[in-house]
Scaffold this active site. Structure first.
Site, PDB file in Angstrom:
ATOM      1  N   LYS A 204      44.957  91.428  81.456  1.00 47.44           N
ATOM      2  CA  LYS A 204      43.668  92.060  82.088  1.00 47.44           C
ATOM      3  C   LYS A 204      42.852  90.788  82.573  1.00 47.44           C
ATOM      4  O   LYS A 204      42.655  89.938  81.911  1.00 47.44           O
ATOM      5  CB  LYS A 204      42.816  92.550  81.104  1.00 47.44           C
ATOM      6  CG  LYS A 204      43.290  93.975  80.754  1.00 47.44           C
ATOM      7  CD  LYS A 204      42.607  94.963  79.773  1.00 47.44           C
ATOM      8  CE  LYS A 204      43.357  95.931  78.817  1.00 47.44           C
ATOM      9  NZ  LYS A 204      43.512  95.522  77.698  1.00 47.44           N
TER      10      LYS A 204
ATOM     11  N   GLY B  50      43.153  85.337  69.981  1.00 48.79           N
ATOM     12  CA  GLY B  50      41.708  85.222  70.216  1.00 48.79           C
ATOM     13  C   GLY B  50      40.883  83.983  70.214  1.00 48.79           C
ATOM     14  O   GLY B  50      40.119  83.560  70.801  1.00 48.79           O
TER      15      GLY B  50
ATOM     16  N   GLY C 223      49.204  84.931  69.924  1.00 45.82           N
ATOM     17  CA  GLY C 223      49.569  86.160  70.633  1.00 45.82           C
ATOM     18  C   GLY C 223      51.032  86.294  71.201  1.00 45.82           C
ATOM     19  O   GLY C 223      51.817  85.727  70.679  1.00 45.82           O
TER      20      GLY C 223
ATOM     21  N   ARG D  80      52.251  83.778  59.365  1.00 47.38           N
ATOM     22  CA  ARG D  80      50.856  83.441  58.390  1.00 47.38           C
ATOM     23  C   ARG D  80      50.529  83.158  57.197  1.00 47.38           C
ATOM     24  O   ARG D  80      49.495  82.600  56.748  1.00 47.38           O
ATOM     25  CB  ARG D  80      49.974  84.629  59.156  1.00 47.38           C
ATOM     26  CG  ARG D  80      49.892  84.775  60.599  1.00 47.38           C
ATOM     27  CD  ARG D  80      48.951  86.024  61.191  1.00 47.38           C
ATOM     28  NE  ARG D  80      48.313  85.855  62.429  1.00 47.38           N
ATOM     29  CZ  ARG D  80      47.899  86.664  63.186  1.00 47.38           C
ATOM     30  NH1 ARG D  80      47.820  87.824  62.803  1.00 47.38           N
ATOM     31  NH2 ARG D  80      47.477  86.292  64.498  1.00 47.38           N
TER      32      ARG D  80
END
Ligand code: AMP
Length: 394
Positions: A198, A374, A351, A36
């Site tokens: 999830k 995200g 991710g 990053r």
């Protein structure tokens, strides 16, 4: 792309406050992956070349609104200095306090000031008006290049942009061009692969991908709610009872839209999540009583690979098994490997799937690995990112 970028603004001898995403993994006081920081360099170097005085701001970890040495950006500032050997990199002791203000005022052309972790101040995540003003008062121009937090409406990603002349940096521009460019007019067959734990986190994206993809592969912990809705036995696998109806609706929608919604057809099952000794393969979709599904099986790998091989565009978010344990990472790694064979565009949505690809040394074989999990999911879903939306159009 109609957003103003750093190429459209004059920064000569101006203080430019840049929101970057320096939220890097730190273990035992060492940065274990500086990707990053490296990805932010093109913007920083460009601004320095154009004569800017740069103030960098980022969060790191979850200090929960209070100063906490463990999450100090000092270690990041040392890495930034190594990457910019010809420029002076200065670390502020606070975020918008006396030290930051004084150092910002004294900053010279070609120097870089790094503010302390934004999340040492609870007002950052609240997008607090006074905090936005304090940040804005440090500089004359605002740049957002933090793709990883562009889906957040925080002071540093949103509020402060409204108070200064603004632009996006090269990293955000690249992410938007590559992700949106690939999915808005995809070359077909267009395949989506979704995994992870999830169902509730991915309903929106499944729903919207069903409008565009030709095949949607659902793996990981999410798959069991769908399989249970179809009447299969799922043992002790992850299950979200409250979303069984939604799973049924999504499968119906896929049928109506003519989308091939693929679920795993066999699994690796184990008595419990942590047991890497007594695992075994299932014969079919059913998980035995007292066991839980932790990875896709060989038949599923074959089935998914066949579809991926023919694809011209693939987007992937989320592991198809508990890939943190090598015994249950086989399916996720097989998918990553298959993606390298795609004769077309492959977009990895940040991710865990990005980690899997990077750990396997396959990063340079993908079209794009997003720096934001995200944020890229929001783009896959066709949503606008607040941190981009707030930037003026050209
Ligand atoms: P997410 O943040 O929703 O993308 O979920 C990522 C997590 O899903 C990873 O930590 C995986 O270990 C986990 N995961 C993937 N497959 C399974 C599974 N079958 N059972 C439990 N957890 C899983």
């Amino acid at each position: 792309m109609n957003k103003r970028t750093i190429k459209d603004i004059d920064v000569y001898d101006k203080s430019v406050i840049v929101r970057v995403d320096f939220n890097v993994p730190v273990i035992d006081g060492k940065i274990t992956d500086d990707n990053r920081i490296v990805e932010a360099m093109p913007t920083i170097k460009y601004l320095l070349e154009k004569g800017a005085k740069i103030i960098l701001m980022s969060h790191l970890g979850r200090p929960e609104g209070k100063p906490n040495k463990k999450y100090s950006l000092k270690i990041v500032s040392q890495r930034v200095q190594e990457l910019l050997p010809d420029n002076k990199v200065i670390m502020a002791k606070d975020v918008t306090g006396t030290d930051a203000k004084e150092k910002a005022k004294k900053l010279k052309m070609g120097q870089v000031l790094i503010l302390e972790n934004l999340r040492f101040d609870a007002r950052e995540e609240e997008n607090d008006k006074t905090f936005c003003k304090e940040l804005a008062s440090l500089a004359e121009v605002y740049v957002n290049d933090a793709f990883g937090t562009a889906h957040r409406k925080h002071a540093s990603t949103y509020g402060v942009a409204k108070l200064l002349p603004n632009a996006i940096g090269f990293l955000i521009e690249k992410e938007l061009n590559l992700i949106c460019g690939s999915i808005e007019n995809p070359k077909r067959p267009f395949v989506g692969i979704l995994g992870g734990a999830k169902v509730k986190d991915k309903i929106g994206i499944i729903d919207s991908l069903l409008n565009t993809v030709d095949t949607l592969i659902i793996g990981g912990g999410m798959a069991y709610t769908f399989l249970s809705a179809k009447g299969y036995k799922i043992g002790n696998s992850l299950f979200d009872e409250s979303n069984v109806k939604t799973a049924k609706d999504l499968m119906k929608k896929a049928e109506e839209k003519g989308v091939n919604l693929l679920l795993p057809v066999d699994f690796v099952e184990t008595p419990n999540f942590d047991d890497v000794i007594n695992y075994r393969y299932t014969k079919d979709e059913n998980i035995s009583d007292g066991y839980e599904g932790v990875d896709i099986g060989k038949k599923s790998i074959k089935l998914f690979s066949k579809v991926v091989k023919k694809a011209k565009t693939v987007i992937w978010n989320g592991p198809v098994g508990v890939f943190e344990k090598k015994e249950f990472a086989v399916g996720t790694y097989a998918i990553a490997k298959k993606l390298t064979k795609v004769k077309g565009t492959t977009i990895i949505g940040g991710g865990d799937s990005a980690s899997a690809v990077i750990n396997m040394g396959l990063a340079d074989k993908m079209t794009h690995i997003s720096t934001g999990g995200g944020a890229s999911l929001k783009l896959f879903e066709g949503k606008v990112l607040p941190g981009v939306d707030v930037i003026d159009n050209i």
